[in-house]
Scaffold this motif. Structure first.
Motif, PDB file in Angstrom:
ATOM      1  N   LYS A 158       1.003   7.565  -8.977  1.00 21.28           N
ATOM      2  CA  LYS A 158       0.810   6.816  -7.723  1.00 21.28           C
ATOM      3  C   LYS A 158       1.432   5.423  -7.793  1.00 21.28           C
ATOM      4  O   LYS A 158       2.091   4.977  -6.853  1.00 21.28           O
ATOM      5  N   GLN A 295     -12.729  -0.912 -12.876  1.00 16.96           N
ATOM      6  CA  GLN A 295     -12.147  -0.821 -11.527  1.00 16.96           C
ATOM      7  C   GLN A 295     -12.931  -1.688 -10.550  1.00 16.96           C
ATOM      8  O   GLN A 295     -12.369  -2.446  -9.770  1.00 16.96           O
ATOM      9  N   TRP A 296     -14.260  -1.563 -10.606  1.00 18.38           N
ATOM     10  CA  TRP A 296     -15.099  -2.277  -9.643  1.00 18.38           C
ATOM     11  C   TRP A 296     -15.066  -3.787  -9.887  1.00 18.38           C
ATOM     12  O   TRP A 296     -15.009  -4.576  -8.952  1.00 18.38           O
ATOM     13  N   ARG A 299     -11.886  -5.051  -8.527  1.00 15.08           N
ATOM     14  CA  ARG A 299     -11.959  -5.087  -7.059  1.00 15.08           C
ATOM     15  C   ARG A 299     -12.760  -6.295  -6.573  1.00 15.08           C
ATOM     16  O   ARG A 299     -12.328  -7.022  -5.680  1.00 15.08           O
ATOM     17  N   MET A 346      -6.190   6.042 -11.519  1.00 12.66           N
ATOM     18  CA  MET A 346      -6.601   5.839 -10.127  1.00 12.66           C
ATOM     19  C   MET A 346      -7.155   4.424  -9.950  1.00 12.66           C
ATOM     20  O   MET A 346      -6.892   3.770  -8.942  1.00 12.66           O
ATOM     21  N   TYR A 349      -4.395   1.984  -9.656  1.00 16.08           N
ATOM     22  CA  TYR A 349      -3.776   2.083  -8.328  1.00 16.08           C
ATOM     23  C   TYR A 349      -4.621   1.326  -7.297  1.00 16.08           C
ATOM     24  O   TYR A 349      -4.099   0.585  -6.465  1.00 16.08           O
ATOM     25  N   TYR A 350      -5.920   1.486  -7.394  1.00 17.90           N
ATOM     26  CA  TYR A 350      -6.801   0.757  -6.468  1.00 17.90           C
ATOM     27  C   TYR A 350      -6.736  -0.751  -6.720  1.00 17.90           C
ATOM     28  O   TYR A 350      -6.784  -1.551  -5.799  1.00 17.90           O
ATOM     29  N   TRP A 352      -4.169  -2.323  -7.678  1.00 16.07           N
ATOM     30  CA  TRP A 352      -2.918  -2.773  -7.043  1.00 16.07           C
ATOM     31  C   TRP A 352      -3.106  -2.907  -5.523  1.00 16.07           C
ATOM     32  O   TRP A 352      -2.657  -3.897  -4.916  1.00 16.07           O
ATOM     33  N   ILE A 353      -3.757  -1.935  -4.917  1.00 14.79           N
ATOM     34  CA  ILE A 353      -3.998  -2.012  -3.468  1.00 14.79           C
ATOM     35  C   ILE A 353      -4.786  -3.274  -3.129  1.00 14.79           C
ATOM     36  O   ILE A 353      -4.429  -4.018  -2.209  1.00 14.79           O
ATOM     37  N   GLU A 354      -5.828  -3.523  -3.890  1.00 18.14           N
ATOM     38  CA  GLU A 354      -6.668  -4.687  -3.618  1.00 18.14           C
ATOM     39  C   GLU A 354      -5.866  -5.982  -3.758  1.00 18.14           C
ATOM     40  O   GLU A 354      -5.967  -6.888  -2.935  1.00 18.14           O
ATOM     41  N   SER A 356      -2.690  -6.383  -3.538  1.00 13.07           N
ATOM     42  CA  SER A 356      -1.671  -6.470  -2.490  1.00 13.07           C
ATOM     43  C   SER A 356      -2.251  -7.029  -1.201  1.00 13.07           C
ATOM     44  O   SER A 356      -1.539  -7.636  -0.404  1.00 13.07           O
ATOM     45  N   ARG A 357      -3.540  -6.823  -1.009  1.00 17.57           N
ATOM     46  CA  ARG A 357      -4.181  -7.336   0.208  1.00 17.57           C
ATOM     47  C   ARG A 357      -4.233  -8.865   0.232  1.00 17.57           C
ATOM     48  O   ARG A 357      -4.102  -9.471   1.278  1.00 17.57           O
ATOM     49  N   ALA A 359      -2.433 -11.019  -1.925  1.00 11.80           N
ATOM     50  CA  ALA A 359      -1.237 -11.751  -2.373  1.00 11.80           C
ATOM     51  C   ALA A 359      -0.289 -11.978  -1.202  1.00 11.80           C
ATOM     52  O   ALA A 359      -0.132 -11.120  -0.335  1.00 11.80           O
ATOM     53  N   LEU A 364       3.431 -11.363  -5.888  1.00 13.01           N
ATOM     54  CA  LEU A 364       2.601 -10.590  -6.822  1.00 13.01           C
ATOM     55  C   LEU A 364       3.476  -9.884  -7.848  1.00 13.01           C
ATOM     56  O   LEU A 364       4.444  -9.211  -7.494  1.00 13.01           O
TER      57      LEU A 364
ATOM     58  N   MET B   1       0.273  -8.903   5.629  1.00 14.35           N
ATOM     59  CA  MET B   1       0.185  -7.907   4.560  1.00 14.35           C
ATOM     60  C   MET B   1       1.535  -7.752   3.869  1.00 14.35           C
ATOM     61  O   MET B   1       2.537  -7.465   4.510  1.00 14.35           O
ATOM     62  N   PRO B   2       1.577  -7.912   2.571  1.00 14.55           N
ATOM     63  CA  PRO B   2       2.835  -7.813   1.867  1.00 14.55           C
ATOM     64  C   PRO B   2       3.349  -6.389   1.739  1.00 14.55           C
ATOM     65  O   PRO B   2       4.528  -6.164   1.542  1.00 14.55           O
ATOM     66  N   HIS B   3       2.479  -5.423   1.833  1.00 16.65           N
ATOM     67  CA  HIS B   3       2.903  -4.035   1.683  1.00 16.65           C
ATOM     68  C   HIS B   3       2.341  -3.221   2.827  1.00 16.65           C
ATOM     69  O   HIS B   3       1.263  -3.503   3.325  1.00 16.65           O
ATOM     70  N   LEU B   5       0.375  -0.460   4.042  1.00 18.18           N
ATOM     71  CA  LEU B   5      -0.622   0.462   3.505  1.00 18.18           C
ATOM     72  C   LEU B   5      -1.257   1.272   4.627  1.00 18.18           C
ATOM     73  O   LEU B   5      -2.267   1.902   4.469  1.00 18.18           O
ATOM     74  N   TYR B 277     -12.688   9.574 -11.053  1.00 16.17           N
ATOM     75  CA  TYR B 277     -11.712  10.398 -10.331  1.00 16.17           C
ATOM     76  C   TYR B 277     -11.498  11.738 -11.029  1.00 16.17           C
ATOM     77  O   TYR B 277     -11.369  12.771 -10.385  1.00 16.17           O
ATOM     78  N   ASN B 327     -14.099   2.194  -0.960  1.00 16.48           N
ATOM     79  CA  ASN B 327     -13.511   2.137  -2.299  1.00 16.48           C
ATOM     80  C   ASN B 327     -12.830   3.481  -2.581  1.00 16.48           C
ATOM     81  O   ASN B 327     -13.073   4.130  -3.584  1.00 16.48           O
TER      82      ASN B 327
END
Lengths: 403, 389
Positions: A158, A295-296, A299, A346, A349-350, A352-354, A356-357, A359, A364, B1-3, B5, B277, B327
């Motif tokens: 991912k 992970q948490w 986040r 996973m 990946y999460y 990174w998503i967080e 990205s929100r 930055a 980043l 948003m930089p990306h 999503l 996961y 989450n």
């Protein structure tokens, strides 16, 4: 009670800084619909033990909403104000106990079929808050895969889509390269709580030893807190005919403070005492799995502390056992490195998503490295998405070329 | 948003993505071009039909099932079952996304609004009651095999015109095993505890309340399933999970009672609430295997072969990776499109094979559809799915 009935004395029970903030924003609070006002009050109530970035975000949000032209604000707030709230909910003391009110409200919105309207209305309201100018460059490292068998074609799939995948990384100096990159980046960020190292096992001296100005926290280091939370969970899990175990657990944990679990034994910093406690009382999973903890924690740090430098190290979690056994004993009997690796992929990946929100565009650099293996991903402005790099190079060189 | 999503933000987009991947995978033809099965053209007595509903629960997302990256987890659904059935790519659940209340909504055909965490009979009549009352079927003809917590009341409603008199028998395999272990005084009870556990959000298996409760379960074991305590415990020792135990009970029920209407709720994948996961995906792979095993059981049992319709659908999805309110796969709390949009696979002698239906249906549509096909009235608020008649 409804928000328009709020007066300055409504906040007499709040801590001093929270009371000042509430009074300063009283005109906004009075106009907020009841379905969102308690969420603001919960954040305000906790201001004394919030991270600086949380305080700034809340102030920015409230100031922006307070400054909205009346017609614009009315158009945004009216869909939320139109949602019905039962008299029994209105009668609850949502001013003094917003944290207890919010789960009740959420359940009501679901059961009354209003959750979709709430989602849409809340999203529109918060979308009206302009972004803050932010020139901060953020650096994130994720380490994962300890002890796992890893196949090149199936690793970090991912994340690979988001940046450059390295298949031939030279690992001899990997730890040193990561430490130096963090050290260098963290030295430019002197604000409190700006630099973090989170470990799913124990803090590595090799990494943390030379990191000044960085807060380090580990799963093992918080084990006392975790054990005490587990004890409280155990006492609430039996399902009875009239109420459910999950709700009982949630209620019991929501009502658990840092004092209840002795967080002062871990740190004297009240901000960290609350943060560390809530990592276990406001989550599902970190109580039993170290991978969920990393992970948490990542986040929550990103959401609340908005770090400039962040190192997350996933380690093998305990093997899956009967849930009762895992609740009863904080000490694992065996570990599952393979499953943990998939969890961590996973989780990264999460993370990174967080990140990205929060930055700013192009600000980043995110790197995930499979420990002791030649596989890594760099995502960031200098890393073309979906690219593979098979050239042997060190982490330092990879960062120089693509970071 | 930089990306960016924001992909897959609507049910339509989710469905389209799933459909595109499937077309590439199985080369499915359009609805209009497929002939109906010859078997369906013969005039079968509706009451001789068998119906099995499986909820692929609790909570499976597209990403881990029919989307491109998830297809490796469902080889049986994809390559064995889908070519034999009709696949609905857009099933919307507009109700409460809690497992018990959502499953109750599926079997009543009405969005139920009660507290998910309280074990209570649904207020609206269930499929089982409609069926038994409408077709005057005996109590032994309808069964539910379900995870323990909460689901014990799903067999019948509190509706004044229906109720337990017309309800389904409910088997809670975990309770059955707990009773058997108690009776057998099994020394390896701890070794079998993995079959008794519930999900992370329902962690504690409720201990049996009384000796009478245990007696009732043991009686069911012997009278309905024709299983001795020893044999049952022995079999349980060879199983890996609660869902496997449920399939074993289903097999036994089919052999001994051959019921005409059954519902099986799989639930292992709700381990996702723990944030693991890998355990979530393992449970999906297991459910995929068990669905194929169930269909194979149907095809090799003369009582069921060529007269059984199998419906497989998740109770709902889980939160999207990019939803800031959630989450990702861990929970189903946001109410977003990814959590509300799922799929359904229907197989049976009267149904088209290797077919994808794109238009949206709702999870509450199944009850009126089954009623319409089998010939009994329902008061569901759902709509009849014409492709399943």
């Amino acid at each position: 009670m409804t928000p328009d009935q709020l007066v300055a004395s409504s906040f007499n029970g709040y801590p001093a800084a929270a009371r000042r903030f509430a009074v300063e924003h009283l005109s906004l609070l009075q106009r907020l619909p009841l379905v969102v006002c308690p969420s603001f009050l919960q954040q305000i109530q906790n201001l004394d033990t919030s991270f600086p970035a949380e305080k700034e975000s809340l102030r920015w949000q409230c100031d922006a909403l307070q400054k909205l032209a009346p017609e614009r604000y009315s158009a945004l707030a009216s869909p939320l104000a139109a949602l019905s709230v039962s008299p029994s909910l209105q009668s609850l003391d949502w001013v003094q106990s917003p944290a207890s009110f919010i789960p009740e409200l959420t359940a009501y919105l679901w059961s009354s079929g209003q959750i979709n309207q709430f989602r849409l209305g809340a999203s529109a309201l918060f979308a009206s808050v302009p972004s803050r100018e932010d020139t901060t460059h953020r650096l994130v490292f994720v380490m994962l895969g300890q002890g796992a068998q890893v196949e090149s074609g199936k690793v970090l799939r991912k994340l690979s889509k988001q940046g450059v995948f390295f298949s031939s990384l030279k690992t001899a100096t990997a730890l040193q390269d990561i430490r130096q990159a963090i050290e260098s980046h963290a030295s430019k960020a002197s604000a409190p709580y700006a630099n973090w190292y989170v470990d799913g096992g124990v803090i590595s001296d090799e990494i943390a030893g030379k990191l000044s100005n960085t807060t380090a926290v580990s799963y093992t280091g918080l084990s006392k807190l975790r054990e005490r939370v587990l004890e409280r969970m155990q006492g609430a899990v039996t399902l009875t005919s009239s109420s459910g175990g999950a709700e009982q657990i949630h209620t019991r944990l929501t009502n658990t403070s840092w004092r209840d679990v002795g967080a002062s034994e871990i740190t004297s910093d009240p901000v960290l005492q609350r943060f560390y406690t809530e990592l276990f009382t406001e989550s599902s999973g970190p109580q039993i799995f170290s991978t969920s903890f990393v992970q948490w924690t990542g986040r929550e740090l990103i959401r609340r502390a908005q770090p400039q430098t962040l190192l997350l190290r996933y380690t093998p979690r305990q093997s899956h056992r009967d849930m009762r056994e895992m609740f009863a004993s904080a000490t694992p009997s065996s570990f599952d490195p393979q499953g943990s690796f998939r969890d961590a992929e996973m989780g990264a990946y999460y993370n990174w998503i967080e990140m990205s929100r929060i930055a700013a565009p192009g600000k980043l650099t995110f790197m995930a490295w499979v420990e002791n293996k030649p596989f890594a991903v760099i995502a960031g402005a200098g890393a073309p998405a979906g690219t593979i790099c098979a050239t042997p190079m060190s982490i330092a060189e990879a960062l120089q070329n693509f970071g | 948003m930089p990306h960016s999503l924001g992909h897959l933000s609507s049910p339509r987009a989710i469905s389209a993505t799933r459909r595109d991947f499937l077309r590439g995978t199985i080369g499915a033809l359009s609805m209009a071009s497929m002939p109906r099965s010859l078997t369906a053209q013969t005039s079968l007595l509706r009451t001789a039909q068998k119906t099995i509903l499986v909820t692929f629960g609790g909570g499976a997302r597209d990403e881990e099932t029919f989307a491109e990256e998830g297809q490796e987890n469902i080889p049986n659904l994809l390559h064995t079952l889908l070519p034999q059935g009709t696949f609905f790519s857009q099933v919307i659940n507009a109700g409460i996304l809690g497992h018990y209340v959502a499953t109750a909504s599926i079997v009543t055909g009405s969005y139920e609004r009660f507290d998910n965490f309280i074990a209570q009979a649904p207020p609206n009549p269930t499929l089982f009651e409609y069926y038994r009352k409408g077709l005057r079927r005996p109590a032994t003809d309808t069964w539910v095999i379900a995870p323990s917590n909460g689901f014990q009341r799903i067999g019948s409603s509190s509706h004044k015109n229906f109720g337990p008199e017309y309800g389904a028998g409910v088997i809670l395999p975990k309770r059955l095993l707990a009773a058997a272990l108690h009776d057998n005084k099994a020394t390896d009870g701890e070794a079998l505890s993995h079959l008794l556990q519930d999900s992370y959000e329902m962690p504690e298996y409720q201990p049996l309340q009384s000796g009478m409760d245990r007696e009732l379960h043991l009686d069911m074991l012997e009278s309905s399933l024709r299983l001795s305590v020893q044999d049952f415990v022995q079999k349980a020792r060879s199983l890996d999970s609660a869902d496997e135990l449920s399939i074993y009970i289903t097999r036994q029920l089919m052999k001994q009672q051959a019921p005409s209407l059954m519902m099986l709720t799989l639930h292992d994948m709700d381990i996702a609430h723990s944030g693991s996961y890998s355990l979530y995906v393992d449970a999906i792979q297991r459910a995929d295997r068990l669905c194929a095993e169930l269909w194979n059981m149907v095809q090799t049992d003369p009582e069921y072969k060529d007269r059984t319709t199998l419906y497989i659908m998740p109770d709902f999805g889980r939160d999207a990776d990019n939803d800031p309110a959630g989450n990702g796969f861990q929970h189903h709390r946001t109410g977003g499109a990814m959590a509300r949009t799922t799929w359904m696979l229907a197989l049976g002698p009267h149904l088209r094979q290797n077919t994808i239906v794109d238009h949206p249906i709702e999870s509450i549509d199944l009850v009126p559809t089954i009623g319409s096909y089998l010939g009994f009235e329902t008061a569901s608020t759902g709509k009849v799915i014409r492709e399943l008649l």
